[in-house]
Design a protein around this motif. Structure first.
Motif, short mmCIF file in Angstrom:
data_model
loop_
_atom_site.label_atom_id
_atom_site.label_comp_id
_atom_site.label_asym_id
_atom_site.label_seq_id
_atom_site.Cartn_x
_atom_site.Cartn_y
_atom_site.Cartn_z
N ASP A 1 0.83 -1.20 0.00
CA ASP A 1 0.00 0.00 0.00
C ASP A 1 0.87 1.25 0.00
OD1 ASP A 1 -2.42 1.37 0.04
OD2 ASP A 1 -2.32 1.60 2.23
N ALA A 2 1.98 1.23 0.76
CA ALA A 2 2.88 2.37 0.80
C ALA A 2 3.54 2.60 -0.55
CB ALA A 2 3.94 2.16 1.88
N THR A 3 3.74 1.52 -1.30
CA THR A 3 4.35 1.64 -2.62
C THR A 3 3.47 2.45 -3.56
OG1 THR A 3 5.39 -0.50 -2.31
CG2 THR A 3 5.27 0.32 -4.55
N PHE A 4 2.14 2.29 -3.42
CA PHE A 4 1.22 2.97 -4.31
C PHE A 4 0.71 4.30 -3.76
CE2 PHE A 4 0.74 -1.55 -5.49
CZ PHE A 4 1.21 -1.44 -6.79
N ALA A 5 1.15 4.69 -2.58
CA ALA A 5 0.72 5.96 -1.99
C ALA A 5 1.30 7.11 -2.79
CB ALA A 5 1.16 6.04 -0.54
N ALA A 6 0.54 8.20 -2.86
CA ALA A 6 1.02 9.39 -3.56
C ALA A 6 2.21 9.96 -2.82
CB ALA A 6 -0.11 10.42 -3.62
N PRO A 7 3.17 10.50 -3.56
CA PRO A 7 4.33 11.11 -2.91
C PRO A 7 3.91 12.30 -2.03
CG PRO A 7 4.69 10.90 -5.27
CD PRO A 7 3.26 10.54 -5.00
N PHE A 8 4.72 12.60 -1.05
CA PHE A 8 4.47 13.73 -0.16
C PHE A 8 4.52 15.04 -0.94
CE2 PHE A 8 6.24 16.94 2.78
CZ PHE A 8 5.13 17.07 3.60
N VAL A 9 5.52 15.18 -1.80
CA VAL A 9 5.64 16.36 -2.66
C VAL A 9 5.82 15.88 -4.10
CG1 VAL A 9 7.00 18.42 -3.21
CG2 VAL A 9 6.68 17.76 -0.84
N GLN A 10 4.94 16.32 -4.98
CA GLN A 10 5.02 16.02 -6.41
C GLN A 10 6.01 16.98 -7.08
OE1 GLN A 10 3.23 13.63 -7.95
NE2 GLN A 10 1.64 13.16 -6.45
N SER A 11 6.41 16.68 -8.28
CA SER A 11 7.39 17.53 -8.98
C SER A 11 6.81 18.89 -9.34
CB SER A 11 7.89 16.82 -10.24
OG SER A 11 6.81 16.59 -11.13
N ARG A 12 5.50 19.03 -9.38
CA ARG A 12 4.88 20.32 -9.73
C ARG A 12 4.56 21.16 -8.49
NH1 ARG A 12 0.90 16.46 -9.84
NH2 ARG A 12 -0.90 16.95 -8.56
N GLU A 13 4.97 20.68 -7.31
CA GLU A 13 4.66 21.35 -6.05
C GLU A 13 5.91 21.95 -5.41
OE1 GLU A 13 0.93 18.65 -4.51
OE2 GLU A 13 2.95 17.92 -4.12
N ILE A 14 5.69 22.98 -4.63
CA ILE A 14 6.74 23.60 -3.83
C ILE A 14 6.26 23.66 -2.38
CG2 ILE A 14 7.72 24.97 -5.71
CD1 ILE A 14 6.16 27.38 -4.58
N ILE A 15 7.18 23.87 -1.49
CA ILE A 15 6.84 24.07 -0.09
C ILE A 15 7.13 25.53 0.24
CG2 ILE A 15 7.30 23.42 2.31
CD1 ILE A 15 6.11 21.15 0.67
#
Length: 145
Positions: free
Chosen positions: A8-22
């Motif tokens: 399930d963790a393998t298919f979880a969405a990443p914490f930060v996508q490449s189109r996102e900033i913090i």
């Protein structure tokens, strides 16, 4: 097909996508300042992965901002939880925490879960609440004539 926690963790969405900033919101004096992290184009799987590259030391709030959707989400609690996973001190060391951790619910939970030996038995101690009195000025120092 059985889904295991690891799968399930393998298919979880990443914490930060490449189109996102913090965005790190910092409060200095009476002003608020916003600093953009240098993670645009980088994918971070977890908050802990992001913390390896960024400390957020002076931030009071962290916002994940999607540049495509122009939408932001407060992620301070998630990052505070990840930060506290590696905190091997006591609640007395609160001064070592970044501002966003010190003011988070994650810190409150961490303090509530912290157990210290006291008098031969384990007791939960409320370390994280600053001590203060409930007396007003007149009750403390007497009424002025």
């Amino acid at each position: 097909m059985t889904v295991t926690p690891a799968r399930d963790a393998t298919f979880a969405a990443p914490f930060v996508q490449s189109r996102e900033i913090i965005l790190a919101v910092t409060t200095l004096g009476r002003g608020h300042f916003i600093e953009e992290s240098d993670c645009f184009g980088t994918i971070f799987a977890t908050a802990a992965d992001w913390l390896k590259a960024h400390d957020g030391e002076h931030a009071t709030k962290l916002i994940r901002f999607d540049l495509d959707a122009l939408h932001g989400e407060d992620i301070s609690e998630t990052v505070a939880d990840a930060w506290l996973d590696d905190f091997d001190r006591t609640p007395d060391d609160e001064h070592l925490l970044p501002a966003f951790v010190r003011t988070s619910q994650a810190w409150e939970r961490w303090c509530a879960d912290f157990e210290a030996p006291h008098g031969g038995f384990e007791q939960t101690r409320p370390f994280c609440q600053p001590g203060h009195g409930t007396l007003n000025h007149r009750q403390q120092f007497g009424a002025r004539p």
